[in-house]
Every structure is written in C-alpha cells, then in structure tokens.
Scaffold this motif. Structure first.
Motif: not given
Ligand SMILES: CC(C)CC(=O)C(=O)O
Ligand SMILES: NC(=O)C1=CN([C@@H]2O[C@H](COP(=O)(O)OP(=O)(O)OC[C@H]3O[C@@H](n4cnc5c(N)ncnc54)[C@H](O)[C@@H]3O)[C@@H](O)[C@H]2O)C=CC1
Length: 363
Positions: A81-85, A95-99, A132-134, A249-251, A101-103, A111-113, A139-144
């Motif tokens: 995990p990253h502490d991008s905040a 855009l944070n590291p997860s976003g 199963m999160r898209e 899906g994130d929430i 790299i995913r993009k 896939i989140r069990p 609404f995280y459209a910065d990654r689209s």
């Molecule tokens: C990477 C986070 C800052 C946002 C999040 O929880 C996620 O997209 O998985």
C-alpha cells in the motif's frame, strides 16, 4: 533412471510501498518462497522495485518510469500500500501509484474476496463472497482511458468530478464476474445506483444484465449501492459474487473485509488477460506502521491469488498447489488461535508470518 521435470522459472516484482508495506510485503515473499518450494516449484526470481516515498527520495517520482518499464518484464508483482495522501506536492496531486500502475497495464478487474474464519471476530460469520470491482473508470475517471476527464475546478470555488462508464468496460468486468461465479456458488449480484445515476450506473446494470443472458445457469439479482450495505451487514453470508463499478467496489470491499473479521484480511488481485498484480485491499495504515501490529493476511492471500493466477495462465499446477498451501497455512494458523490484534489475537505481523511459514514447511 531419475527424471526431473523443470518447472517454469518466474520473475516477480516486489514493491514494498509505504506505511505497513515494508512489513507485510517481505513477509508475503518469504511465505510464497516456502509454499513454492513445498509444492516442488522452481525458486522465484524476485525483483525489488521502488515506489512511493522510497521512489520519491531516490528518483523524484512516486511511480518511476523505470519501475513501470521493469514491471513489463516480469510475470506479475506484489504492490504494497502507498500513503499517497501524505505525499508532498506535487506528488499528492498526481495519480497515485495504484492508479498509475492499474492504468498503465489496463488491469481492469479488481477481484476482492472477503472470507470469514470460523470463530474469529467476524461481524457476519460465514461470509464468503467476492467483490468484482471494475478498476479503470467510473467515478475514479482519472484512471480511465479518456484522459483529462477526471476532476477539475472551473473556478476556485467549484469542483467537478466526471464519471465515465463504457459498454466495453462493463462487458468485460461482467464476464469476469459470471465466469468466477460459475466456479463458485453460481450467483451474481449487480450493484449500481441507477435510480439517481441513471445513465452511468444504469448502463452498468443493463450491460451486466445483457451479459447474464449468456450464463443462464447463474442466478442474478441487483441492488442499489445504498441498499446493498444494509443487506451485507445483515446477511453477507448469503452473497457470492458482487459486480460493481470502481468507486462502489472500492468502498464495498472495505466493508466486506471488515464484516469478514478485519480489513487486514481482505486480499485483492488486479488483472487483465495478460498481467496480474497482488495488492491488499487496505491502505498503508500509518497509525500502526513500524509497530509490528499489521495483519499481513490480506497481502499474503493476495500473493496466493497471484500464484493461482500464474498457475492458470501458464498451466502450471505447482503454482496452484503453492497457492493452496498458503491458504491452508493461513487458515490453520488462524484457527489454531494465532492472529494479530485486529482479529482479537495477540501476535505481531512477524510472528504471524513465521507461524504460517512453519505450518507450510512442517506439513
Ligand atoms: C489507491 C487508493 C488511494 C484508492 C483506493 O482505495 C483504491 O483505488 O484501491
Ligand atoms: N491500495 C492502496 O495503496 C491504498 C492506499 N490508501 C492510502 O493509505 C493511507 C491511509 O488511508 P486510510 O484511509 O487510513 O486507510 P487504511 O486502510 O490505511 O486504514 C484504515 C484503518 O484500517 C486499519 N488497517 C488497515 N490495514 C490493516 C492491516 N493490514 N492490519 C491491521 N489494521 C489495518 C488501519 O490501522 C486504520 O485504522 C492514505 O494515504 C490513503 O490514500 C488507502 C487505500 C488503499
């Protein structure tokens, strides 16, 4: 005559990340090594790559271009995990590291069990579901793929966020959900908010319903995002696969993890058809970082998901066997009463990981 069967030699990236990342990621690597050896696989070639605070200090980028290039040459990787905040500007606004790299790798399925352990702290005992999160739009459209259409401020007093849902992205995530449900309990729940976000999440629901017609043996229902939270708190154990857009899906996956016993046990795998990234569903937990209090289960099980995915992709049963050994090692350790404080136990991250490793090596 003795014959030996050479198993594939994998190269896997290791990105520690921030906060509790340097505790939970190395623990997961050690456990993966033990499980792969016990399953008869070749030792993995682990490649350490910088990301987050470490990368900002070394290379002046939170997600270095060199890290992205190196990842392209691996078979998969573990991202802590990253502490991008907490990053200094300008990194916090990027855009944070997860976003990133995913993009970059179009890892469209997250896939989140969420699975409860018997007798261990679960809010809803018996929970065994998968969100199963898209992973690329909504609404995280910065990654689209539609650049520049995320958030913007036309004046300093007005902030606007744009959500994007495309038929193509809905179709591919829906297929992942129905295929997965076919290997599980054959039930898919579509989560949307089509009573308010009629066009965007309405399209998501409708395309998932269309895809459902190709899977007549799988039961389908749908719920609004607000209503599903109620149903999950009351009866999470009745759900199997839930498919939803990015932010919902994130929430929902944090909620589902906690209902199963702790956010610290919620794993995830980010995938496309070609690539996979293991990543715990939780964040960097700065409140407990460096104190040996982190629950490593989420990262350990994410690593098992990666090995399982590699086993499927390369038709390599040793990796599937290694994944099973990790899952069994975690279950045996937890059911023997060894777990971290978030699950009502007393051990630290290191001791928990050592217990899982010895369960695997002593079997
Ligand atoms: C990477 C986070 C800052 C946002 C999040 O929880 C996620 O997209 O998985
Ligand atoms: N994928 C990622 O890298 C993510 C990163 N973040 C980032 O993480 C930082 C902290 O975010 P928060 O909102 O506080 O969420 P968080 O998930 O880091 O923490 C929420 C709560 O859960 C606890 N927790 C999380 N993981 C745990 C574990 N493995 N074991 C025991 N307890 C655990 C934390 O101690 C905290 O009380 C922020 O910079 C945020 O942007 C948040 C979510 C995902």
């Amino acid at each position: 005559m003795t014959t030996t069967t050479a198993t594939k030699q994998y190269t896997l990236g290791v990105l520690h990340g921030d906060g509790i990342g340097p505790e939970i990621v190395p623990a997961s690597v050690l456990i993966a090594d033990a499980a792969i050896a016990a399953a008869g696989g070749s030792p993995v070639d682990w490649v350490r790559l910088p990301v987050g605070f470490e990368a900002i200090a070394e290379l002046g980028e939170a997600t270095p271009t060199s890290t992205l290039a190196a990842l392209a040459d691996t078979d998969g990787w573990l991202l802590g995990p990253h502490d991008s905040a907490a990053y200094p500007e300008p990194f916090r606004s990027e855009l944070n590291p997860s976003g990133t790299i995913r993009k970059h790798f179009d890892l469209y399925a997250n896939i989140r069990p969420a699975k409860a352990y018997e007798g261990r702290n679960a809010v809803v005992p018996g929970t065994d579901l998968v969100i199963m999160r898209e992973n690329t739009e909504g609404f995280y459209a910065d990654r689209s793929t539609y650049r520049g259409t995320g958030e913007f401020m036309p004046t300093p007093d007005i902030a606007i966020a744009m959500g994007i849902i495309t038929r193509q992205a809905c179709e591919r995530i829906a297929r992942e959900a129905f295929e997965l449900a076919g290997r599980r309990r054959r039930k898919v729940t579509i989560v949307h908010k089509a009573n308010v976000l009629k066009m965007t999440t309405g399209l998501f629901r409708d395309v998932c319903r269309e895809v459902a017609t190709d899977y007549p043996d799988i039961q389908v229902d749908d719920f609004h995002i607000d209503a599903i939270t109620v149903h999950l708190v009351r009866r999470a154990h009745e759900f199997d696969v839930l498919v939803t857009e990015n932010m919902f899906g994130d929430i929902l996956s944090d909620l589902a993890g906690e209902l199963a016993g702790s956010l610290g046990l919620a794993p995830s795998l980010n995938t496309s058809q070609e690539r996979a990234m293991a990543q715990a569903a939780h964040g960097s937990a700065p409140d407990i970082a460096g104190q040996d209090r982190a629950n490593p289960i989420a990262m350990i099980l994410s690593t098992a998901m990666l090995l399982d995915w590699l086993g499927g992709r390369h038709e390599d049963p040793t990796m599937n066997a290694a994944a099973r050994l990790i899952e069994q090692g975690v279950t045996a350790t937890v059911t023997a009463g060894t777990c971290t404080t978030d699950m009502g136990g007393t051990v630290g991250c290191r001791e928990f990981a050592e217990a899982v490793t010895s369960t695997i090596t002593q079997r």
